[in-house]
Design a protein around this motif. Sequence first.
Motif, mmCIF file in Angstrom:
data_model
loop_
_atom_site.group_PDB
_atom_site.id
_atom_site.type_symbol
_atom_site.label_atom_id
_atom_site.label_comp_id
_atom_site.label_asym_id
_atom_site.label_seq_id
_atom_site.Cartn_x
_atom_site.Cartn_y
_atom_site.Cartn_z
ATOM 1 N N CYS A 129 0.835 -1.203 0.000
ATOM 2 C CA CYS A 129 0.000 0.000 0.000
ATOM 3 C C CYS A 129 0.871 1.254 0.000
ATOM 4 O O CYS A 129 0.568 2.228 -0.694
ATOM 5 C CB CYS A 129 -0.931 -0.004 1.201
ATOM 6 N N ALA A 130 1.951 1.228 0.773
ATOM 7 C CA ALA A 130 2.866 2.368 0.803
ATOM 8 C C ALA A 130 3.522 2.571 -0.561
ATOM 9 O O ALA A 130 3.687 3.708 -1.029
ATOM 10 C CB ALA A 130 3.927 2.155 1.879
ATOM 11 N N GLN A 131 3.882 1.474 -1.205
ATOM 12 C CA GLN A 131 4.480 1.553 -2.535
ATOM 13 C C GLN A 131 3.519 2.217 -3.518
ATOM 14 O O GLN A 131 3.911 3.081 -4.321
ATOM 15 C CB GLN A 131 4.844 0.148 -3.024
ATOM 16 N N LEU A 132 2.247 1.846 -3.448
ATOM 17 C CA LEU A 132 1.255 2.425 -4.343
ATOM 18 C C LEU A 132 1.073 3.922 -4.076
ATOM 19 O O LEU A 132 0.985 4.725 -5.004
ATOM 20 C CB LEU A 132 -0.085 1.698 -4.172
ATOM 21 N N LEU A 133 1.007 4.286 -2.801
ATOM 22 C CA LEU A 133 0.835 5.702 -2.452
ATOM 23 C C LEU A 133 2.029 6.528 -2.934
ATOM 24 O O LEU A 133 1.865 7.637 -3.460
ATOM 25 C CB LEU A 133 0.666 5.843 -0.941
#
Length: 252
Positions: free
Chosen positions: A213-217
């Motif tokens: 999720c952090a990678q996507l953000l």
Amino acid sequence: MTYPMRRSRKWRMFLLDLFFPNRCPCCHRLIPWQDYLCEPCRISIETPEDAFCSGCGKTWEHCICDTELYYDQASVITFYAGAAKHGVLSMKKAENLQFGWHCAASFSDRILSDPLLQSSDLIVPVPMAKKRRQTRIVNPAEVIAKELSAYTKIPMRTDLLRDNGSGQIQHTLSAKDRRKNVAQFEILPSNLNGFHIILCDDVLTTGSTVNRCAQLLKSHGAARVTVFAATSSVLQQPLQAESNKSIERKDQ
């Protein structure tokens, strides 16, 4: 123990207690209407903040900071065991949300004492697949995020990340498979340039979900992602040890 509740929450809990006496979400003991947990359970889950690595959110023994992490910092309330585990499960079963409210109150203290966290732009919960949400009714990560937003006045967004439902249920998988089982998380078109984001979840196991999720953000411009996880589970063995064993097998 009392909490700085919103006025509407106070009246709701007071009135509900008249017909459905308030119970601790961890042990089901009767408690005063204004409390979230009973005193024994609250004490049992108290864990020093430095018991967890502030970089990855795991115990120092199982630190995963030497892996490729896309989030910058992690904050955890307690271990996923005992009373805390029962509290998380009570949210997952939509029986009682008060463990999430308790964790959000604790997190809000950490935010309000940290100027960098206070300046965060958004609070984002780890998403739950639509089909699973229909079954469970409640997304524990969203319970924590919503309450945290109410305390801190930092806006919450639930329309950025999406779980398309193609993945397997994480708790049925091994640590190795959990790290692969994150492709179902997607991000909707958005401009997050320079944003500081708080990402909420109920349980941090291998860190694979929050890391994805952090990678996507960050792929959409987020400058900093801080993970807030109510609990952190203890892995059976450090991820690095597992990785080293894999390397050894290849060398043989």
